[in-house]
Design an enzyme around this catalytic site. Structure first.
Site, PDB file in Angstrom:
ATOM      1  N   SER A  63       0.845  -1.206   0.000  1.00  0.00           N
ATOM      2  CA  SER A  63       0.000   0.000   0.000  1.00  0.00           C
ATOM      3  C   SER A  63       0.875   1.249   0.000  1.00  0.00           C
ATOM      4  O   SER A  63       0.605   2.205  -0.744  1.00  0.00           O
ATOM      5  CB  SER A  63      -0.906   0.025   1.237  1.00  0.00           C
ATOM      6  OG  SER A  63      -1.822  -1.036   1.226  1.00  0.00           O
ATOM      7  N   ALA A 157      -4.618  -0.262  -2.765  1.00  0.00           N
ATOM      8  CA  ALA A 157      -3.961   0.135  -1.515  1.00  0.00           C
ATOM      9  C   ALA A 157      -5.004   0.260  -0.407  1.00  0.00           C
ATOM     10  O   ALA A 157      -6.142   0.671  -0.666  1.00  0.00           O
ATOM     11  CB  ALA A 157      -3.256   1.473  -1.705  1.00  0.00           C
ATOM     12  N   LYS A 158      -4.605  -0.112   0.788  1.00  0.00           N
ATOM     13  CA  LYS A 158      -5.479   0.164   1.944  1.00  0.00           C
ATOM     14  C   LYS A 158      -5.068   1.553   2.426  1.00  0.00           C
ATOM     15  O   LYS A 158      -4.280   1.715   3.352  1.00  0.00           O
ATOM     16  CB  LYS A 158      -5.315  -0.920   3.018  1.00  0.00           C
ATOM     17  CG  LYS A 158      -6.415  -0.881   4.072  1.00  0.00           C
ATOM     18  CD  LYS A 158      -6.422  -2.144   4.886  1.00  0.00           C
ATOM     19  CE  LYS A 158      -7.264  -1.995   6.149  1.00  0.00           C
ATOM     20  NZ  LYS A 158      -8.682  -1.728   5.918  1.00  0.00           N
ATOM     21  N   ALA A 159      -5.567   2.529   1.693  1.00  0.00           N
ATOM     22  CA  ALA A 159      -5.145   3.923   1.870  1.00  0.00           C
ATOM     23  C   ALA A 159      -6.298   4.737   2.438  1.00  0.00           C
ATOM     24  O   ALA A 159      -7.460   4.530   2.063  1.00  0.00           O
ATOM     25  CB  ALA A 159      -4.715   4.500   0.520  1.00  0.00           C
ATOM     26  N   TYR A 163     -11.312   5.617   1.988  1.00  0.00           N
ATOM     27  CA  TYR A 163     -12.374   5.427   2.985  1.00  0.00           C
ATOM     28  C   TYR A 163     -13.332   6.610   3.091  1.00  0.00           C
ATOM     29  O   TYR A 163     -14.331   6.538   3.803  1.00  0.00           O
ATOM     30  CB  TYR A 163     -11.762   5.087   4.357  1.00  0.00           C
ATOM     31  CG  TYR A 163     -11.281   3.660   4.360  1.00  0.00           C
ATOM     32  CD1 TYR A 163     -12.125   2.619   4.729  1.00  0.00           C
ATOM     33  CD2 TYR A 163     -10.017   3.332   3.903  1.00  0.00           C
ATOM     34  CE1 TYR A 163     -11.713   1.304   4.674  1.00  0.00           C
ATOM     35  CE2 TYR A 163      -9.588   2.022   3.833  1.00  0.00           C
ATOM     36  CZ  TYR A 163     -10.445   1.005   4.226  1.00  0.00           C
ATOM     37  OH  TYR A 163     -10.037  -0.297   4.155  1.00  0.00           O
TER      38      TYR A 163
END
Ligand code: PMP
Length: 296
Positions: A63, A157-159, A163
Site C-alpha cells: 500500500s 492500496a489500503k489507503a 475510505y
C-alpha cells in the site's frame, strides 16, 4: 460515553519506540491529515497470535509503495513490533492498527521531502457488528457512492483516502436504519461493503465479485481456501445488481467483520444457511489453528 481513542491507557509503538498511549500524537500540520497520504492495516490476534501477520505486513508495504513512499523499517521489524505491541497489552484477543503516513516537512500537494512515520496501536475490539444481529443477518443499504475506476485512485492500496466514500456510505446507511452498505463499482457491478468483502450462495456454490477495483481481503482469500477445502465451488466473477434477488445466502468477510451473515440488501432477503454457518465455523477454527500461547 466510551473513552475516546486518544485517551486510552497503554503504549503505542511509534517510529521505532514505545510511547505512552496519550503521547502518541501528530502535529496539525501533518501532510497525511490534509492530503490523506497514509496507509494502514487492520489485524486481529486470537489466543495471543496475530492471524496472517506477515500477509498484513506485506499489504502495508505494498500500500505504501502504491502511494509512492517507503516505510522506513524492515518487514521483520514491523512484525516484531506488532508482536511486542500485542504482548505489552496482555490481551489474547485484540485488534491491531499499524499505520504509516507522510509527516510535516512540506505542506502542499508535493511532499517529496516528508519523513515517513509509522505507528502500531493495539486494543480490544470484540465484534464489528452487534452479535445479536448475526442469527438473522445484518441489513445492508445500497450505497450511492461507487468504488472508483483503477485509473481514478490506487484502489488496491489500503489507503486512508479510499475510505472517504466508505464513511459517507456507512453514515447514510446507519441514518436509514441499516448496519452497513453494499457498494457497486464505477461500472455498476457489485463490489463490496464499506469495510468488508461480500459473498453470495446459490445452488451450493459461492459467488463473489472479482477484486479488480477494490481490496482483495485477506479474510476473503482465507474463506475461498476454506470453501474449496470443503469441496464448495467458488466463482469469482462479475456480479450484476440484477442478480442480487437470485441468491439464497449472503455474508461479509473482513478482519473486523470476520464472517458476518447478511439478511437484507435493499429490497432483497437472504437466510443465513448451511454454507454461511460452515464458513463462520471454519474461519473461527482457522484463526485459532495454532498452539495456544500462555498470555501473562
Ligand atoms: N474491503 C475494505 C474496504 C476493507 O476496509 C476491508 C478491511 N480491511 C476489507 C475489504 C477486508 O479485508 P481483510 O479481509 O484483509 O480485512
Amino acid at each position: 460515553m466510551a473513552v475516546p481513542f486518544d485517551q486510552l491507557d497503554g503504549e503505542i509503538w511509534m517510529d521505532g519506540a514505545f510511547v505512552p498511549w496519550r503521547d502518541a500524537k501528530v502535529h496539525v500540520l501533518t501532510h497525511a491529515l490534509h492530503y490523506a497520504s497514509s496507509v494502514f492495516e487492520g489485524e486481529r490476534a486470537y489466543g495471543g497470535e496475530i492471524f496472517a501477520c506477515e500477509a498484513h505486513t506485506d499489504r502495508l508495504f505494498a500500500s505504501a509503495q502504491a502511494m509512492g513512499f517507503a516505510i522506513p523499517f524492515g518487514k521483520d521489524e514491523i512484525n516484531a513490533a506488532k508482536r511486542e505491541a500485542l504482548a505489552r497489552t496482555g490481551l489474547a484477543d485484540a485488534y491491531l492498527r499499524p499505520i504509516a503516513w507522510r509527516g510535516s516537512e512540506m505542506m502542499g500537494v508535493s511532499a517529496q521531502k516528508n519523513t515517513i512515520h509509522c505507528a502500531i496501536a493495539v486494543w480490544a475490539w470484540p465484534a464489528y457488528f452487534d452479535p445479536a444481529l448475526r442469527a438473522k443477518g445484518i441489513r445492508l443499504a445500497i450505497a450511492d457512492w461507487r468504488r472508483p475506476d483503477p485509473r481514478s485512485a490506487p484502489c488496491k492500496a489500503k489507503a486512508a483516502g479510499l475510505y472517504m466514500i466508505c464513511t459517507l456510505s456507512k453514515h447514510a446507511a446507519e441514518a436509514a436504519g441499516y448496519q452497513d452498505a453494499l457498494m457497486f463499482d464505477y461500472r455498476g457491478h457489485v463490489a463490496e461493503a464499506t469495510g468488508a468483502n461480500v459473498f453470495f450462495v446459490k445452488d451450493g456454490a459461492l459467488h463473489t465479485p472479482t477484486p479488480d477495483c477494490f481490496l482483495d481481503g485477506i479474510t476473503r482469500r482465507t474463506v475461498i481456501g476454506l470453501a474449496k477445502a470443503r469441496g464448495i465451488a467458488v466463482h469469482e466473477r462479475t456480479i450484476l445488481p440484477e442478480e442480487l434477488g437470485t441468491f439464497e445466502e449472503c455474508f461479509l468477510t473482513g478482519t473486523a467483520a470476520e464472517v458476518t451473515p447478511v439478511g437484507e440488501i435493499g429490497p432483497h432477503r437472504y437466510t443465513p444457511g448451511a454454507i454461511t454457518l460452515a464458513m463462520i465455523d471454519d474461519y473461527a477454527a482457522a484463526v485459532r489453528a495454532h498452539p495456544l500461547k500462555a498470555v501473562a
